[in-house]
Each structure stands twice: as structure tokens, then as C-alpha cells.
Write an enzyme that holds these catalytic residues in place. Structure first.
Site, mmCIF file in Angstrom:
data_model
loop_
_atom_site.group_PDB
_atom_site.id
_atom_site.type_symbol
_atom_site.label_atom_id
_atom_site.label_comp_id
_atom_site.label_asym_id
_atom_site.label_seq_id
_atom_site.Cartn_x
_atom_site.Cartn_y
_atom_site.Cartn_z
ATOM 1 N N THR A 180 15.760 61.614 56.787
ATOM 2 C CA THR A 180 15.347 62.707 57.638
ATOM 3 C C THR A 180 15.635 62.175 59.019
ATOM 4 O O THR A 180 15.963 60.999 59.170
ATOM 5 C CB THR A 180 13.843 62.973 57.354
ATOM 6 O OG1 THR A 180 13.733 63.463 56.030
ATOM 7 C CG2 THR A 180 13.176 63.919 58.308
ATOM 8 N N ASN A 197 16.849 66.113 53.317
ATOM 9 C CA ASN A 197 16.080 65.368 52.330
ATOM 10 C C ASN A 197 16.777 64.047 52.034
ATOM 11 O O ASN A 197 16.603 63.100 52.761
ATOM 12 C CB ASN A 197 15.786 66.172 51.068
ATOM 13 C CG ASN A 197 14.739 65.471 50.229
ATOM 14 O OD1 ASN A 197 13.865 64.817 50.788
ATOM 15 N ND2 ASN A 197 14.822 65.564 48.931
ATOM 16 N N SER A 238 6.308 69.387 52.762
ATOM 17 C CA SER A 238 6.959 68.309 53.510
ATOM 18 C C SER A 238 5.919 67.300 53.971
ATOM 19 O O SER A 238 4.708 67.535 53.873
ATOM 20 C CB SER A 238 7.654 68.918 54.727
ATOM 21 O OG SER A 238 8.106 67.921 55.611
ATOM 22 N N SER A 239 6.402 66.170 54.482
ATOM 23 C CA SER A 239 5.513 65.197 55.142
ATOM 24 C C SER A 239 5.867 65.041 56.617
ATOM 25 O O SER A 239 5.314 64.162 57.289
ATOM 26 C CB SER A 239 5.628 63.832 54.458
ATOM 27 O OG SER A 239 5.210 63.915 53.118
HETATM 28 N N1 GLY Z 1 12.256 65.725 52.920
HETATM 29 C C1 GLY Z 1 11.230 64.970 53.468
HETATM 30 C C2 GLY Z 1 10.058 65.763 53.930
HETATM 31 O O1 GLY Z 1 10.223 66.940 54.186
HETATM 32 O O2 GLY Z 1 8.971 65.245 54.049
#
Ligand code: GLY
Length: 568
Positions: free
Chosen positions: A375, A395, A446-447
């Protein structure tokens, strides 16, 4: 990545600091000065942002220009074929933009499971079946329409130039292509750009992307419809179908970015705003501050076992609560009870001197773990103190691996952020709930935690890539600054730890824990696992008097650029 401070030959008004590609290898000098500043994963992208500031653009113009430049020079994560989130603070008001991908209309809850209900390896990771509906084309345009000052085509121009005239490949990009050679090699359209003659493009080589330049030119002229409608939308649908995907032109046309109410919280005397669901990141950072403020963490000795233990016990509970999160427009749950004083009091009261096994920590309930590291985050302030904190992603590194012929950009593999089999650890150990099951049109959890903080005229902009490690990396840099008064670059460089509920272990960078600290943590019941790097934080701080500092993370190789460098 090249070490140290240097002045760009092309842009003598800029000061530049580069990360070094390896945590702790040496200290990249933080750049300082006045005016605006941009920190991103690639020098050319940070320079594009500062070029736009120099042309009279504001933080939104610069952030969009930087993000689009990253779509050209940082194809691992910069994108038109993915999505992201932005938290902005303009004239003292905060807002949060959600341009997260959505599941295609033909998506089904069991689409990544075999006949026995087990996740099929690779199905949600490789090829366009893994792709969500891209949010970046509409999202970046929306951010500009709401806050930008310069004409839209001017903001897209640096990216068009980088794609059409070419850019020199960085060591980081060359290395990442080599790491993902097998993925990119599966798709001739990707291999043609990044594996010429069957080998990864070398550092220093010039790469031209004429098809991407044409897409960007039309995007500059017509906006997102240049991608979501007409021949490019048809090309995306055709490329997807040809490789077993379900993405359609109708999905692209239906996509809309959404403004959301940011998560707001206090952080040891600072005010802060971050991303609400469908990201869990803002809630995790806010819960972290809320719990640590209740447990007296700031008064504990720095670098000792007590602090590391409390961080791990805090995050164990934050990630357990994450289990309940998903797309708020589908679950009806926006996560706000997780930040209520009563819930934070209850969670804080659960912390003991010994580790609580994760299987004994239940998620929040009424009333009572790999996302990919690929990311990218960019942090921007302008000369007026406006701020944009933006995290975007495909991702996985280079997304699903497929470059769309006729459009020139990679598609994401964001569908892997859904819980393919709720309640079971995903391929990377993260346990997620039914709230994050696959459903058509739904946004995957998501994080990402783009963060803006402010206090008495000062502004701090932070964020990171790293999947579930995003909020823990971001929170640690924040704590280093607001609790321990670190200089910006020192705060970014400091070794980090991580915990995500499951697997039940503290992940620690080399040098994060002194031997006696590690021994004490083991005595308290923690399993310790070493990990090379946790996050890749881009940080900007603006003082009340207009001075700016900008810091790239030595773990990554990004670049900090300041508009008017300090003399000397
Ligand atoms: N693809 C990593 C996130 O959205 O946390």
C-alpha cells in the site's frame, strides 16, 4: 536508495531527503523549511506534488498530483486501478474521503471457497477475479473538485509527463519487480512493461508507458468517465473476462466515492482525525490512544517491558474489536461504540501484568490478521497549513498482476481484504468476522489509517502502508512525537512492534526490544516473533510559525521534499 540530503538539479528550490531502504542502516536527514511539504514513496512523485504547490496549488492539488505520479512511478501500490482513503484538514475543518474499491456485482460470499468451505489459495490474490471495482479515478477527481485550487488538467500534467516521457526506475522499484517476477510474468501485458526481455527493469533504466500516458491525458480532459465509460471500461471488462474475472463496465460506471465523518479523538493533548469504516485503521489508532491515556502508559519507562506489554495488550483488544467491522453501509455498524468512554474504560480495566491469551479476548458485542504490505501513503501540507493524509493501495504488490491492455494500468487484488471464510484465519493469520464477508457492491474492510493531528497551530500528518500493521506503525510514530517529544525523523526511524490478536504473538523489528525487555515479555506470557519491517511511515509536521519538517521512512526508500528549504 541513495543516502542523505541533496538538492535536485532540476528543482533548486526544493530540499529532498531520501529513505535508505533498510531500517536503522543510517539516518536520512529530515528536510526542513517553510511553505509546503510532500512525503511519498518515490522522489519523482514527491517532486510532482511540490511542483504543483510551487505553481500555486494547495494541499489537495499537490496530494492528487502526487498520487497520480505514484500511479506511474510506483506501480506496486500507486494506482488508477485500485482505491484508497484521504483525511483532509482545510481551514481547520476535517473531512474523510472513501474511495475504497467495491466488490463487483457478480461477487458471491463463497467465491473464494472450495467445495469444503476452505479458502482456495491464490483465488483472491492473483488475476482479475481478485480485483475490486477501482475507486481511485473517481476518488482523486472528487478530492480535487471539493478542495483543489488549480485547474484539473494542470494537476494531472506531472503524471502525464512521467508516463509519456518516462522516468528512471528506482532501486526500490527494481527490487520489488524482481520479487514479483513470477506474478508479473503470468500476464504478457505486465511483463512487456516491467520485465522487458524477461528480466526485471534495472535500477536507473528509463521506462515509458505510452498507453498509461494516453489514459491520463483523457482523464485530464474528461475526468473519471475516461476510465469508467467507453473504450477503456470495455477494455477493462475484456481483460478481466479473458483471465477469469467478473469485473464489468457496468461495475465501473456504478462506482461512487463517499465522504464520511472522520473518526475524531484526542491524543495526549493533540486533536486527531482519521479514517472511519470501511477502514478499521482510524478506530484502532483512536482506541490505542484512548486505552493508553487510561492506563498511565506515558509515565512508564521508555523502551521497557511495561510499555511494550501494554501496547501488545491494547492492540490484542483493538484487533479483537476489529472482528465486528465491515462496510458500515451494509452492516449498519459504524464502529463508534468501540470508542465510547464506557467501552474504553472496560477494555483498559482488563489489562493485567501478564499477557491475556488472545483466545480469551472476545470482540466487542452489544451491550457488554496478512493483508499485504503493498500500500502507499503520502502526507502533504501547504503553505497555509492545510493538510492531506492519503493512503492508496492495490493491496498486494502490483495488485492482481494484470495490466489492462488499452488502459495501461494494473488492477488491484483488494478482494483478498474481505473475509473469504469469516471466523477462520485468512492466508495471513488475520481473523475477521461475518461483517466483512464478500457481497456484491460492498466495500472490503481495510486497516489504512491516514491521520491528521493538530494542537495550537501545529499540524502533524502521518500514515503508512503495511496491511494490519498500518495502524500500529502509525500509532507508534504518533506516540513517539506526542508522548516522548521525538524529532520527526527520529520518531519515524525508531524500531517498532506489532500485535494483531491472532496470531497471538508480539512481532518485533530487530533492535525493537532489548534482550532484558524481550526476556521480561516472555516471562509475562508473550510469544515474540522477529519481523524485518513494520510499516513505512510518511510524516510531515508544520509548526505554528509556518516552519515545516518532512520525514521519509528508512524502511522504505521514499522521499521527503520541502518547498522552501531552510538555509544551510
Ligand atoms: N489492502 C490493505 C488495507 O486496505 O488495509
Amino acid at each position: 536508495m541513495v543516502a542523505g540530503r541533496r538538492l535536485s538539479a532540476l528543482m533548486l528550490v526544493l530540499a529532498v531527503a531520501l529513505g535508505l531502504g533498510q531500517a536503522g542502516a543510517a539516518d536520512p536527514t529530515a528536510v526542513a523549511g517553510t511553505g509546503g511539504a510532500v512525503v511519498s514513496a518515490e522522489l519523482a512523485a514527491s517532486q510532482a506534488g511540490v511542483e504543483i504547490l510551487g505553481a500555486g496549488g494547495n494541499a489537495a492539488d499537490a496530494a492528487v498530483a502526487t498520487a497520480l505520479a505514484l500511479a506511474v512511478v510506483h506501480p506496486q501500490a500507486g494506482n488508477l486501478g485500485g482505491g484508497g482513503f484521504a483525511v483532509v484538514r482545510f481551514s481547520g475543518r476535517v473531512a474523510a474521503l472513501d474511495f475504497r474499491e467495491t466488490a463487483p456485482a457478480a461477487a458471491r460470499a463463497d467465491m473464494y471457497l472450495d467445495g469444503r468451505g476452505r479458502p482456495v489459495a491464490e483465488a483472491s490474490l492473483i488475476g482479475p477475479l481478485a480485483a475490486g471495482v477501482p475507486g481511485s479515478p473517481a476518488g482523486l477527481r472528487e478530492l480535487h473538485a471539493a478542495y483543489g485550487r488549480l485547474p484539473w488538467p494542470q494537476v494531472v500534467e506531472p503524471a502525464i509527463r512521467l508516463a509519456g516521457e518516462g522516468f528512471r526506475v528506482s532501486r526500490r522499484l527494481s527490487g520489488d519487480i524482481a520479487e514479483e517476477q513470477a506474478l508479473l510474468g503470468r500476464f504478457p501485458s505486465s511483463a512487456a512493461i516491467w520485465l522487458p526481455g524477461g528480466r526485471p527493469v534495472a535500477a536507473g533504466a528509463l521506462v515509458l508507458q505510452p498507453e498509461l500516458a494516453a489514459t491520463l491525458r483523457d482523464y485530464a480532459a474528461a475526468g473519471p468517465s475516461a476510465i469508467s465509460e467507453g473504450p477503456r471500461a470495455a477494455a477493462i471488462e475484456a481483460a478481466s473476462r479473458a483471465h477469469g474475472g467478473i469485473l464489468t463496465a457496468a461495475d465501473l460506471a456504478a462506482y461512487r466515492p463517499l465522504w464520511r465523518e472522520p473518526v475524531r479523538f484526542s491524543a495526549f493533548g493533540w486533536q486527531a482525525a482519521s479514517m472511519p469504516p470501511p477502514s478499521s485503521g482510524g478506530i484502532i489508532v483512536a482506541q490505542t490512544c484512548g486505552l493508553l491515556q487510561r492506563t498511565g502508559w506515558a509515565a512508564l519507562p521508555r523502551f521497557g517491558a511495561d510499555r511494550a506489554h501494554q501496547l501488545a495488550e491494547t492492540w490484542r483488544r483493538c484487533f479483537a474489536d476489529r472482528f465486528q467491522l465491515g462496510d458500515p453501509d451494509r452492516t449498519g455498524f459504524d464502529g463508534s461504540p468501540l470508542l465510547s468512554a464506557s467501552w474504553l474504560d472496560l477494555r483498559a480495566g482488563q489489562l493485567r501484568r501478564h499477557a491475556t491469551p488472545s483466545k480469551k479476548v472476545r470482540p466487542w458485542s452489544e451491550p457488554a490478521a496478512r493483508e499485504s504490505g503493498q500500500t502507499t501513503h503520502l502526507s502533504v501540507v501547504d503553505g497555509d497549513g492545510n493538510a492531506v493524509s492519503m493512503t492508496t493501495t492495490l493491496n498486494g504488490s502490483f495488485g492482481c498482476g494484470l495490466t489492462v491492455d488499452g488502459a495501461g494500468f494494473l488492477l488491484n487484488n483488494e478482494m483478498d481484504d474481505f473475509a473469504a471464510a469469516p471466523g477462520q484465519p485468512n492466508l495471513y493469520g488475520l481473523v475477521q468476522g461475518e461483517a466483512n464477508a464478500v457481497a456484491p457492491g460492498k466495500r472490503m474492510l481495510s486497516s489504512m489509517s491516514p491521520l491528521v493531528c493538530w494542537r495550537q497551530g501545529e499540524v502533524l500528518v502521518l500514515g503508512s502502508p503495511g496491511g494490519p500493521r498500518i495502524p500500529t506503525a502509525t500509532a507508534q510514530v504518533l506516540l513517539n512525537i506526542v508522548v516522548d517529544a521525538d524529532e520527526l525523523q527520529a520518531a519515524v526511524n525508531r524500531p517498532r512492534i506489532h500485535h494483531q490478536w491472532f496470531p497471538d504473538a508480539i512481532f518485533a523489528e530487530p533492535d525493537a526490544l532489548a534482550p532484558e525487555t524481550a526476556a521480561e515479555l516472555k516471562r509475562r506470557g508473550h510469544e515474540l516473533r522477529e519481523i524485518k519491517a513494520i510499516g513505512d511511515v510518511s510524516a510531515v509536521r508544520r509548526a505554528a510559525d509556518g516552519g515545516v519538517e518532512a520525514a521519509a521512512d528508512p524502511r522504505g526508500g521514499g522521499a521527503a521534499v520541502v518547498q522552501h528549504p531552510a538555509p544551510g
